[in-house]
Design a protein around this motif. Structure first.
Motif, short mmCIF file in Angstrom:
data_model
loop_
_atom_site.label_atom_id
_atom_site.label_comp_id
_atom_site.label_asym_id
_atom_site.label_seq_id
_atom_site.Cartn_x
_atom_site.Cartn_y
_atom_site.Cartn_z
N LEU A 165 0.83 -1.20 0.00
CA LEU A 165 0.00 0.00 0.00
C LEU A 165 0.87 1.26 0.00
CD1 LEU A 165 -2.94 1.02 0.19
CD2 LEU A 165 -2.62 1.19 2.65
N ASP A 166 1.85 1.28 0.86
CA ASP A 166 2.71 2.47 0.93
C ASP A 166 3.53 2.63 -0.33
OD1 ASP A 166 1.80 3.22 3.39
OD2 ASP A 166 3.30 2.07 4.49
N ASN A 167 3.89 1.53 -0.94
CA ASN A 167 4.58 1.61 -2.22
C ASN A 167 3.70 2.31 -3.25
OD1 ASN A 167 7.28 0.38 -2.98
ND2 ASN A 167 6.51 -1.12 -1.51
N ILE A 168 2.43 1.93 -3.26
CA ILE A 168 1.53 2.53 -4.25
C ILE A 168 1.32 4.01 -3.94
CG2 ILE A 168 -0.77 2.41 -5.25
CD1 ILE A 168 -0.74 -0.59 -4.56
N CYS A 169 1.26 4.33 -2.66
CA CYS A 169 1.03 5.73 -2.28
C CYS A 169 2.26 6.61 -2.54
CB CYS A 169 0.71 5.82 -0.78
SG CYS A 169 -0.92 5.24 -0.36
N TYR A 170 3.42 5.98 -2.64
CA TYR A 170 4.64 6.77 -2.65
C TYR A 170 4.68 7.88 -3.70
CZ TYR A 170 9.51 8.08 -2.49
OH TYR A 170 10.65 8.80 -2.40
N PRO A 171 4.36 7.59 -4.96
CA PRO A 171 4.43 8.70 -5.94
C PRO A 171 3.48 9.84 -5.60
CG PRO A 171 3.51 6.71 -6.92
CD PRO A 171 4.06 6.32 -5.61
N LEU A 172 2.36 9.52 -4.96
CA LEU A 172 1.44 10.59 -4.56
C LEU A 172 2.09 11.48 -3.50
CD1 LEU A 172 -1.90 8.58 -4.36
CD2 LEU A 172 -1.17 10.20 -6.14
N LYS A 173 2.81 10.82 -2.62
CA LYS A 173 3.53 11.57 -1.59
C LYS A 173 4.50 12.54 -2.26
CE LYS A 173 6.29 10.35 2.40
NZ LYS A 173 7.04 9.18 2.90
N MET A 174 5.13 12.08 -3.32
CA MET A 174 6.09 12.94 -4.03
C MET A 174 5.39 14.14 -4.65
SD MET A 174 8.99 11.85 -3.50
CE MET A 174 8.28 11.34 -1.93
N MET A 175 4.08 13.96 -4.95
CA MET A 175 3.34 15.07 -5.53
C MET A 175 2.69 15.92 -4.45
SD MET A 175 1.63 12.79 -8.46
CE MET A 175 0.24 13.90 -8.54
N LYS A 176 3.08 15.65 -3.21
CA LYS A 176 2.60 16.43 -2.06
C LYS A 176 1.10 16.32 -1.86
CE LYS A 176 6.57 19.33 -1.92
NZ LYS A 176 7.22 18.61 -3.05
N VAL A 177 0.55 15.18 -2.26
CA VAL A 177 -0.85 14.91 -1.96
C VAL A 177 -0.95 14.59 -0.48
CG1 VAL A 177 -2.74 13.30 -2.42
CG2 VAL A 177 -1.21 14.00 -4.28
N PRO A 178 -1.92 15.18 0.22
CA PRO A 178 -2.02 14.89 1.66
C PRO A 178 -2.34 13.42 1.93
CG PRO A 178 -3.82 16.32 0.93
CD PRO A 178 -2.88 16.20 -0.21
N ASN A 179 -1.97 13.01 3.11
CA ASN A 179 -2.02 11.59 3.46
C ASN A 179 -3.40 10.98 3.25
OD1 ASN A 179 -1.15 9.16 4.34
ND2 ASN A 179 -1.09 9.70 6.52
N ASP A 180 -4.42 11.65 3.71
CA ASP A 180 -5.77 11.11 3.58
C ASP A 180 -6.13 10.86 2.13
OD1 ASP A 180 -5.88 11.45 6.19
OD2 ASP A 180 -7.30 13.14 6.20
N GLU A 181 -5.82 11.87 1.31
CA GLU A 181 -6.19 11.73 -0.09
C GLU A 181 -5.40 10.61 -0.76
OE1 GLU A 181 -6.13 15.49 -2.19
OE2 GLU A 181 -6.29 14.34 -4.07
N ARG A 182 -4.14 10.47 -0.32
CA ARG A 182 -3.33 9.38 -0.86
C ARG A 182 -4.04 8.05 -0.67
NH1 ARG A 182 1.56 11.97 1.42
NH2 ARG A 182 1.81 10.39 3.03
N ARG A 183 -4.43 7.81 0.58
CA ARG A 183 -5.12 6.55 0.89
C ARG A 183 -6.39 6.43 0.04
NH1 ARG A 183 -1.91 3.45 4.57
NH2 ARG A 183 -0.26 4.96 4.39
N ALA A 184 -7.12 7.52 0.00
CA ALA A 184 -8.39 7.51 -0.71
C ALA A 184 -8.17 7.17 -2.18
CB ALA A 184 -9.08 8.87 -0.57
N ARG A 185 -7.20 7.82 -2.79
CA ARG A 185 -6.98 7.57 -4.22
C ARG A 185 -6.52 6.15 -4.46
NH1 ARG A 185 -4.08 12.83 -6.83
NH2 ARG A 185 -3.70 11.40 -8.57
#
Ligand SMILES: Nc1ncnc2c1ncn2[C@@H]1O[C@H](COP(=O)(O)OP(=O)(O)OP(=O)(O)O)[C@@H](O)[C@H]1O
Ligand SMILES: Nc1ncnc2c1ncn2[C@@H]1O[C@H](COP(=O)(O)OP(=O)(O)OP(=O)(O)O)[C@@H](O)[C@H]1O
Ligand SMILES: [Mg+2]
Ligand SMILES: [Mg+2]
Lengths: 254, 277, 302, 254, 277
Positions: free
Chosen positions: E116-136
């Motif tokens: 899950l965190d692997n998938i979220c990682y690029p979103l983190k790089m785009m400065k997407v907030p944590n909640d939205e990362r999970r949601a997306r």
């Protein structure tokens, strides 16, 4: 392009320059009594004088010889042992106490014991330095082996490699970068211990003897010159290992 | 830390067990009884039984993560089972010459050896003298007719080239049992077809027992004597279909009605199994 | 020639050895000393016990007696080195600019005091201060430091005062890193008389050497005596310190050298001083037991 | 099964037993003067006596405190610096000389300098140990970063990670096993240096002080008891790091 | 040691160049001019030119080791070219959001992060907030309908599962350019078909420029707007065939004569090229 290459080649010297610059700055700042912290030039003069008039070269050679001998002994003992230890958790856990124990015991505290075991003279110094070096090498090699990639071990096993072969054909190679870390640690450790032994067990030659003498006679330029010589020696020995490693471990990180 | 060691605690006993009835009258080469394996809380195998007949090519076909790689790793003694036995018709595990193309071929090659030395390595383990090693490798390369600079190190090769080297390393020993875990997944179109033929030829010539994992249904059926269809984990044998087509099979086999029927049957079983859970 | 394995701690109190070597007294007696430079008399004693060394020009008496209490291969003194104001070894120095004229004056002015390292040195330094009314913890804190660092530390002004040993004391004076306050403090303040002698070290051999090779030991002692006589007679004998120790050449004639006394020449007063010194060490716990100092003074050449 | 688990748990003690056994054997062999090499029982008695009557516990605490402080400082400085150094070859090559230089210089030779810089007291000891520890940690971390797998770095880059993010998101993790090697080296080094400093630059407490005192007064049982205490302390500190590592670096070798 | 750094010395200049005539009237999204690349003595690319049109899906088809992975690595700025330019229609390399499924997906996942965190990682790089990362991420998982325990670490997953995670990581960012280097090679039969459809849907919905490397000819043609056929190295464009079939394509497309013809044409060109050398 050419400029870049020159800059590349010059990089190691940047460090030397930075170090000398910092030293010079500290000395020139007059924060400390110039007697205590002489300028690098004075030390340089003392260094040249040492080479020219005071057998510094001979002391150098003696220390190099002791360091090399102890490193060689250390490697011979520690690399195979480290591979065996790293590949077998039972042995590792059993011996971990001993390794960590001695790694955490100051060598200077062990001088009496080594004097008892090896008598006075070169043998003690080499033995104690070899002991110190082999501990760090052992530690690093075992670590390297323990963290090596399991797929390759499995591949070797399925191709019929015996346990002993796997040690030499896979673990040794897998841990090679870490073996080099160990050897570079080891070369520094053995140099340090040789010098400390020359200082504190006593010796009629070597950089350590020169160091303690110049400390005793408060010849600070000569003391710093000797420290500089020791440090430069350490760098050179490290550099040799680094070069060998670069040739050998071509697959690092791939 | 030492899965190998622990692996040995698992019984690869050299004794015969009662045979399941098999279509072909051959003694099973590998017999699996009561195999259980779990990772953390996931049960992958639970009292799993299987016979792999001697001299047959078995294709394993099943969904991702059902336990195909786990199964052959257990057979090869690379990971320990939690319970159960793997028997090799009177032989000890360590007496058997395995060939193994790892699914994860990149990591299974030795980056400190050139491709050539990688291929020679299993021969070295069999104490083949150096000259003969080279000779046998060269013979293999010549027979496969592959144009590859074998002086390169694995990390200097493309994915497909690495996989080729990995296959060659498994073939060079003339193993008793050959495991191929998705061996052609990175090969190009031509090379895949070519290697399929080579594998079939080798199988026919040597009669080696082979276990092939493939996600290409056509490939799996085309090469197999039997297709083992696995369900999602806990893996069960959903079907163990024999493929009747005579060998050598060729392009024409693919369009024979019997072959098409078998393929369709396998696909049916597979889809039913996949969709069930 | 007979070889004798000698452990040399290269300080000024090893002078007789250097003189005997340089003037050929050992050679005269058919003795070939094999010197091993050691960095402390502690390590020399170690090697005595392990049998690697047989003799030493200078061995600290408190350490030797500690060992003598527990071993059969005891350390015997051919000569002992007397220290007092005239024959300086231990000196109190003070930081430049500190306005004091006696140890007593240090009270309230010197809070950071250093001492040469080792239990004996530290204890004597503290005892001297105590005898002058200074209390540890209240008036000062004490740090012990190897003698080779004394010049640096005092020059840097790290300490207000220090109990140091030769040659550091002379070098401090010469370099202006510190001012001498008082020498021979153990004799003056512990033994109670300015002309008393603190026998802190001496020229030693092992019992094993003396009993197993009595003739060699005898000839060693003859050469030793000759060297001490030379030192008494001829001030230029000190030149031998130049190459053999780390004393800077220009200070060789100034550096403090103890009074070397052969065992058969010690006076009753000397014995009393020595015994008092050792008893004091025993009460302070530096020496772990009562010792009779005369037991270990030997004369082999008469 | 149960027996195996007990044996497993007992492994670390095997090392202790082997060490004590070797010691006892050497002592009993009478090859050495029993004054120099007392039997382990005598040392054990001295150890118990030390704890009971002589404030050994206090010295222990002081040494632990100094070691921990210097290790903490060393880690804080060396880990980030090591990651930066390891990820940029230009900086690494430029500073390599300085690092190898100081790694190969005996700390005891640097005492005068540190005395000048930090005065006497705890500060010097902590500073000099922190210095020594940070050098080994730096070296190991930089090595780990340099040998980390490039594919992961590339993956992070292509996902838009900035250079700085790559440092923390990939290099730091990739080199984590090596960071632990560095920290375990560092904890031993700082313990050793603290003890050496306590031995040689005056101190009124700590294990080093006790060591030199017992050495100089030839109280060998007490000396070996102190060495044993120091070694056991080193093992315990190492064990703590090993436990943390085991929790953290679950992916090692995979 | 720092290929990234060196990579930056290679010019990814933000300027327009003259367009090659293209069938569709679109501005090229990526323009490659005079690209040269060699490894040791092997010339992989020599003055190579290519235009990748905006919003199209390009399949690259070519023999093993011809330089497909190398090409997309160069485009993405991961390895430096020896000469030549890669231009992004006025954008800087670092301004572009890439999605990239590495051929070598195992090594490209971060083992210290859960799937899950692997998938979220690029979103983190785009400065997407944590909640939205999970949601997306959850939205993506839900849309793909994949049953996968995303709390596992990559090394606890089978090869195919890892590849799925890798694909999801590339898709979650809604990239401008998506590189897929043999993205389905380890997926099972159903999953491959399913992911093909998902990719097509995503492509149609988002119009993302996509570059797909595949050794499955049917897949390559089925998904592509154009098939780029590469020769053995030094790689030349052997052909750059448009695939005319309208989208959405489906099972029926596979049997349309136009599609079959294109496939046959590609195979012809490929076989000619492979056999030439
Ligand atoms: N170390 C592990 N820890 C936890 N679970 C694991 C571990 N290794 C494998 N698994 C699980 O075991 C199952 C079977 O894995 P295996 O690799 O055998 O699958 P597979 O059938 O080979 O799949 P694929 O076709 O994708 O290669 C997977 O669901 C995986 O999540
Ligand atoms: N580091 C390297 N050193 C030397 N040669 C290399 C290196 N990396 C790649 N090559 C060569 O470059 C060529 C192209 O490799 P690349 O990985 O791009 O091939 P590919 O087209 O992706 O092949 P595949 O279909 O097998 O993945 C190969 O022939 C390979 O041998
Ligand atoms: Mg698998
Ligand atoms: Mg590729």
């Amino acid at each position: 392009m050419k400029l870049r290459r020159i800059l590349r080649a010059a990089r190691p010297f940047l460090g030397v320059i930075a170090l000398l610059g910092a030293w010079w700055g500290l000395a020139a700042s007059q924060l400390f009594d110039p007697v205590l912290l002489p300028s690098p030039w004075k030390a340089l003069l003392a260094l040249i004088d040492g080479f020219a008039n005071q057998n510094l070269l001979y002391d150098f050679e003696v220390t190099i010889w002791r360091t090399t001998a102890s490193l060689a002994i250390g490697c011979l003992i520690a690399i195979p042992l480290g591979i065996i230890l790293g590949s077998n958790e039972d042995i590792y856990r059993s011996l971990e106490f001993v390794v960590d124990f001695f790694r955490s015991t100051p060598t200077s505290a062990m001088f009496p014991l080594f004097l008892v075991l090896f008598g006075v003279g070169d043998k003690t110094k080499i033995a104690v330095a070899a002991f110190g070096a082999s501990l760090v090498i052992l530690f690093n090699v075992a670590y390297g082996v323990m963290n090596s990639r399991k797929t390759r071990v499995l591949a070797a096993r399925v191709m019929g490699a015996s346990k002993v072969r796997v040690l030499f054909d896979v673990y040794a190679w897998e841990s090679l970068p870490q073996i080099f870390v160990g050897m570079r640690n080891g070369v520094s450790v053995s140099l340090v211990i040789v010098i400390v032994a020359e200082m504190f067990i006593g010796s009629s030659d070597g950089l350590g003897r020169r160091l303690i003498d110049s400390q005793m006679s408060f010849d600070m330029p000569s003391m710093y010159a000797t420290i500089f010589a020791a440090g430069a020696l350490g760098y050179s020995l490290n550099w040799i290992f680094l070069s060998i490693e670069k040739k050998f471990v071509h697959w690092g990180g791939k | 830390m030492t899965p190998l060691q622990d692996g040995l605690s698992f019984e690869h006993v050299s004794q015969r067990v009662e045979r399941l009835p098999l279509a072909a009258d051959r003694r099973p080469h590998v017999t699996i009884r009561g195999l259980s394996k779990r990772f953390d809380n996931t049960v992958i195998y639970d009292k799993f039984d299987l016979d792999i007949p001697r001299g047959e090519l078995i294709s394993i076909f099943g969904p991702n993560g059902c336990g195909k790689s786990t199964l052959i790793n257990i057979i090869a003694g690379l990971i320990p089972a939690d319970a159960g036995q793997v028997l090799f018709d009177g032989m000890l595990l360590k007496e058997i010459k395995f060939g193994y193309v790892f699914q994860n071929y990149r990591e299974a090659l030795f980056p400190w050896l050139t491709a050539l030395d990688n291929i020679c390595y299993p021969l070295k383990m069999m104490k083949v003298p150096n000259d003969e090693r080279r000779a046998r490798t060269e013979k293999l390369v010549a027979r496969l007719g592959i144009k590859l600079n074998l002086g390169l190190f694995p990390y200097q090769m493309s994915g497909g080239q690495q996989q080729l080297v990995s296959i060659m390393r498994a073939l060079v020993v003339e193993p008793e049992i050959l495991f191929l875990d998705e061996p052609f997944s990175a090969l190009d179109y031509e090379m895949t077809l070519f290697m399929r033929e080579q594998l079939q030829r080798l199988f026919m010539e040597s009669g080696t027992t082979m276990v092939l994992v493939s996600h290409d249904l056509e490939e799996a059926v085309y090469l197999a004597d039997r297709v083992l269809l696995l369900s999602r984990y806990p893996a069960r044998v959903a079907d163990f279909t024999p493929v009747a087509a005579p060998r050598p099979r060729g392009l024409s086999t693919l369009s024979e009605p019997e072959f098409v029927r078998t393929k369709a049957h396998c696909l049916n079983v597979f889809q039913r199994e996949v969709r069930r859970s | 020639a007979d070889q004798v394995k000698v452990g040399v701690f290269p300080v000024s109190s090893a002078l007789p050895f250097f003189v005997a070597v340089e003037r050929g007294y050992f050679a005269e007696q058919g003795i070939e000393p094999v010197p091993t430079r050691m960095a402390s008399s502690t390590l020399i004693i170690q090697s005595f016990l392990s049998g690697d060394l047989e003799a030493a020009p200078t061995i600290v008496t408190t350490e030797a007696f500690n060992v003598n209490l527990i071993t059969k291969n005891t350390i015997l003194y051919l000569s002992i080195n007397g220290q007092n104001d005239q024959n300086r070894q231990e000196i109190f120095v003070v930081r430049k600019g500190l306005d004091v004229s006696s140890i007593r004056d240090l009270k309230g002015k010197a809070t950071k005091i250093m001492s040469a390292s080792g239990p004996a040195n530290v204890t004597f330094a503290k005892a001297v201060l105590k005898a002058n009314g200074l209390e540890e913890g209240k008036d000062y804190t004490m740090t012990d430091l190897p003698v080779n660092l004394h010049v640096s530390a005092m020059t840097a002004g790290t300490f207000d005062a220090g109990y140091t040993l030769e040659p550091a004391g002379t070098m401090l004076k010469a370099s202006g890193g510190a001012v001498e306050l008082e020498g021979g403090v153990v004799a003056t303040h512990i033994l109670g008389r300015k002309d008393a002698m603190a026998f802190a070290a001496g020229g030693a051999i092992t019992t094993k050497f003396a009993t197993e090779r009595p003739d060699v030991a005898r000839r060693y002692a003859i050469a030793w005596r000759k060297a001490i006589e030379t030192i008494d007679r001829d001030p230029s004998a000190r030149e031998a310190l130049k190459v053999n120790t780390s004393v800077p050449p220009d200070l060789v004639m100034k550096v403090g050298v103890p009074k070397f006394t052969m065992a058969d020449q010690v006076t009753a007063q000397n014995i009393a001083d020595f015994q008092k010194y050792m008893d004091f060490a025993t009460t302070q716990g530096i020496v772990r037991g009562q010792v009779d100092v005369t037991k270990y003074l030997v004369t082999l050449d008469k």
